[in-house]
Design an enzyme around this catalytic site. Structure first.
Site, PDB file in Angstrom:
ATOM      1  N   ASP A 141      23.540   2.415 -19.533  1.00  0.00           N
ATOM      2  CA  ASP A 141      23.393   1.224 -20.378  1.00  0.00           C
ATOM      3  C   ASP A 141      23.864  -0.047 -19.683  1.00  0.00           C
ATOM      4  O   ASP A 141      24.613  -0.018 -18.719  1.00  0.00           O
ATOM      5  CB  ASP A 141      24.156   1.404 -21.698  1.00  0.00           C
ATOM      6  CG  ASP A 141      25.636   1.716 -21.491  1.00  0.00           C
ATOM      7  OD1 ASP A 141      25.962   2.482 -20.555  1.00  0.00           O
ATOM      8  OD2 ASP A 141      26.476   1.186 -22.239  1.00  0.00           O
ATOM      9  N   GLU A 151      27.636   3.896 -22.675  1.00  0.00           N
ATOM     10  CA  GLU A 151      29.035   3.998 -22.232  1.00  0.00           C
ATOM     11  C   GLU A 151      29.844   2.773 -22.657  1.00  0.00           C
ATOM     12  O   GLU A 151      31.024   2.881 -22.963  1.00  0.00           O
ATOM     13  CB  GLU A 151      29.118   4.176 -20.710  1.00  0.00           C
ATOM     14  CG  GLU A 151      30.508   4.534 -20.195  1.00  0.00           C
ATOM     15  CD  GLU A 151      31.474   3.372 -20.154  1.00  0.00           C
ATOM     16  OE1 GLU A 151      32.672   3.571 -20.470  1.00  0.00           O
ATOM     17  OE2 GLU A 151      31.075   2.248 -19.824  1.00  0.00           O
TER      18      GLU A 151
END
Ligand code: NI
Length: 413
Positions: A101, A159
Site C-alpha cells: 500500500d 500496512e
C-alpha cells in the site's frame, strides 16, 4: 502496464551463472516493476491495480496463487521439487511477506515515474517491497528444482493502517500448509545502501494511540472560581503523562509517550469548557502491553478528580511490537554475512520506535523482519520515509531479492 517477461529457466549447463549473476539479470525488471507501481499508488485495501499487476505476472509465469484475501491480498505458492531431506512430512514451509500500500502524500519528486494518482504516493517504499517479492517469486519458480520445501509469497494490503496482516492471518494464510517461519524486509533510508539492519528480539515498537476529552465548566476569564478550567486540567495531564516513562518504567526499557495534539479554549477571556488531546505510545517489550495504558488512565482520572472535571478516554492498541526470533534472525544474518556475494555491512543497532503490522505475523510463527539500507546521499536519495520527496537507491531491490532467495536456500535445502 509493463508486460515484458523474464526468460524461462535455461537448462543447467557447465557454465551455469552464479546466483548473483542470475539475480543481477533481474535488475531492469525489478526497476521497471517498481517504477510502474510507483506511478499508480493505492491506499489501504484499495490496492486493486497493484493486485492485478501482481496477478498478471504470476499467471504469465504459471505460479499458483490465491487472490482477494483480506480484500486485495495475494498468496502465491512455490513448491520446491527437491525431495524433503527428512521425509515428506518434514517439508519446511517458509513465508515471505511484502506490503503493497501507499500513503496519502502528494509527491514532490520530479522523476518521470512520479505518482499519477493525485494525493497518493509510495512514500515508504512498499512499491519496492512488491517488486522485490515479484522478483523473488520469479527466481524461485525458475529454480524450484533446487528447493526442498515450500515458499508462500504473501502480498499484503494496508500496512500503513488499519493493517492487513491480521485479516490475512484470520483468513488462514499461515495454514494449509502450515508456515514454519516467516521473513520480511523494509527498504530503509535510515541506513545507507550496502548495509542491512538485522537483529534478534525487538526491532520495531508496539503502536498504541489515545484520544482524551476533558469536560470542565466554562465561564468568564475573570471569574475562575465559578468554573472548572478544562485547559488547566489538560495542561496538568500533558505534563504528568511524561512521568510514566521517567518514573514508572525501568530505565533500561525504551518507551515513548507523546501527546501530539491539544485543543482547548476559544477566546482570551473565556475559561475553556472542554479540552481534547491525542497521542501515541510506543514500547518494545511485549510484557508492557496494557501497562502504560493503565498508567495513562490513572493519571487522567486522578487529575480530573482533583479538579472536579470528568473525561472520556479512547485507547487503541494498533500494532504489537515487531519481535524477531533469535534462530531465524541468525539465519538471515548469516545469509547476509556469508552467502550474499557482495559483502554487506550488518547493523544490529537498527531498532526504531516506528511500528509495523509484520508484528502480527511474528506473533504467530517465528520469523525475522529486517531492514535493507536504501539511502544514497550522493544521489539525493536520502529523504526520510513518508516525506513527499522520499525515494531510494534501486540497487537495494537486488539486495532484497538475493537475501530472500538465499534465505529460501538455507531454510529449504
Ligand atoms: Ni513502510
Amino acid at each position: 502496464m509493463v508486460t515484458s517477461s523474464v526468460c524461462p529457466d535455461p537448462s543447467p549447463t557447465a557454465s551455469t551463472p552464479s546466483v548473483r549473476d542470475e539475480i543481477a539479470a533481474l535488475l531492469p525488471q525489478l526497476v521497471a516493476w517498481r517504477r510502474h507501481l510507483h506511478q499508480y499508488p493505492e491506499l489501504a485495501f484499495q490496492e486493486n491495480q497493484t493486485a492485478a499487476f501482481i496477478v498478471q505476472h504470476l499467471e504469465e509465469w504459471g505460479i499458483p496463487f490465491e487472490a482477494g484475501i483480506a480484500e486485495t491480498g495475494i498468496v502465491a505458492t512455490v513448491k520446491g521439487l527437491l525431495p524433503a531431506k527428512d521425509g515428506p512430512d518434514k517439508h519446511p514451509v517458509l513465508a515471505i511477506r511484502a506490503d503493497m500500500d501507499a500513503l496519502p502524500v502528494q509527491e514532490l519528486n520530479e522523476v518521470h515515474y512520479r505518482s499519477r494518482h493525485d494525493g497518493k504516493m509510495h512514500a515508504c517504499g512498499h512499491d519496492g517491497h512488491t517488486a522485490i517479492l515479484l522478483g523473488t517469486a520469479n527466481y524461485l519458480w525458475r529454480h524450484r528444482t533446487r528447493i526442498g520445501g515450500t515458499v508462500k509469497l504473501i502480498f499484503q494490503p494496508a500496512e500503513e493502517g488499519p493493517g492487513g496482516a491480521k485479516p490475512m492471518i484470520d483468513a488462514g494464510v499461515l495454514t494449509n500448509p502450515a508456515v514454519d517461519a516467516i521473513i520480511g524486509l523494509h527498504l530503509w533510508n535510515n541506513l545507507p545502501v550496502g548495509t542491512v539492519g538485522v537483529r534478534p528480539g525487538p526491532l520495531m515498537a508496539a503502536v498504541e494511540t489515545f484520544e482524551c476529552e476533558i469536560f470542565g465548566r466554562g465561564g468568564h476569564g475573570a471569574m475562575p472560581h465559578q468554573t472548572i478550567d478544562a485547559l488547566l486540567v489538560a495542561a496538568q495531564i500533558v505534563t504528568a503523562l511524561q512521568a510514566i516513562v521517567a518514573r514508572n518504567m525501568d530505565p533500561l526499557d525504551a518507551a515513548v509517550v507523546t501527546v501530539g495534539e491539544l485543543h482547548a479554549g476559544t477566546a482570551l477571556n473565556v475559561i475553556a469548557d472542554t479540552a481534547r488531546m491525542t497521542g501515541t505510545v510506543r514500547y518494545f517489550k511485549p510484557e508492557l502491553e496494557g501497562a502504560i495504558q493503565k498508567r495513562i488512565e490513572a493519571i487522567i482520572a486522578g487529575i480530573c478528580q482533583a479538579h472536579g472535571a470528568s473525561y472520556r478516554l479512547d485507547y487503541e492498541q494498533l500494532y504489537p511490537a515487531t519481535v524477531n526470533d533469535a534462530a531465524i534472525a541468525e539465519l538471515v544474518r548469516s545469509v547476509v554475512e556469508t552467502a550474499v556475494e557482495t559483502p554487506l555491512g550488518i547493523v544490529p543497532e537498527c531498532q526504531t520506535m516506528g511500528g509495523e503490522d509484520m508484528a502480527f505475523f511474528l506473533r504467530e510463527v517465528p520469523g525475522c523482519y529486517f531492514f535493507v539500507g536504501a539511502a544514497n546521499a550522493s544521489l539525493g536519495l536520502d529523504f526520510p520515509h513518508h516525506h513527499p520527496r522520499f525515494n531510494f537507491d534501486e540497487t537495494a531491490l537486488l539486495t532484497g531479492v538475493e537475501i530472500f532467495c538465499r534465505c529460501v536456500e538455507a531454510f529449504c535445502p
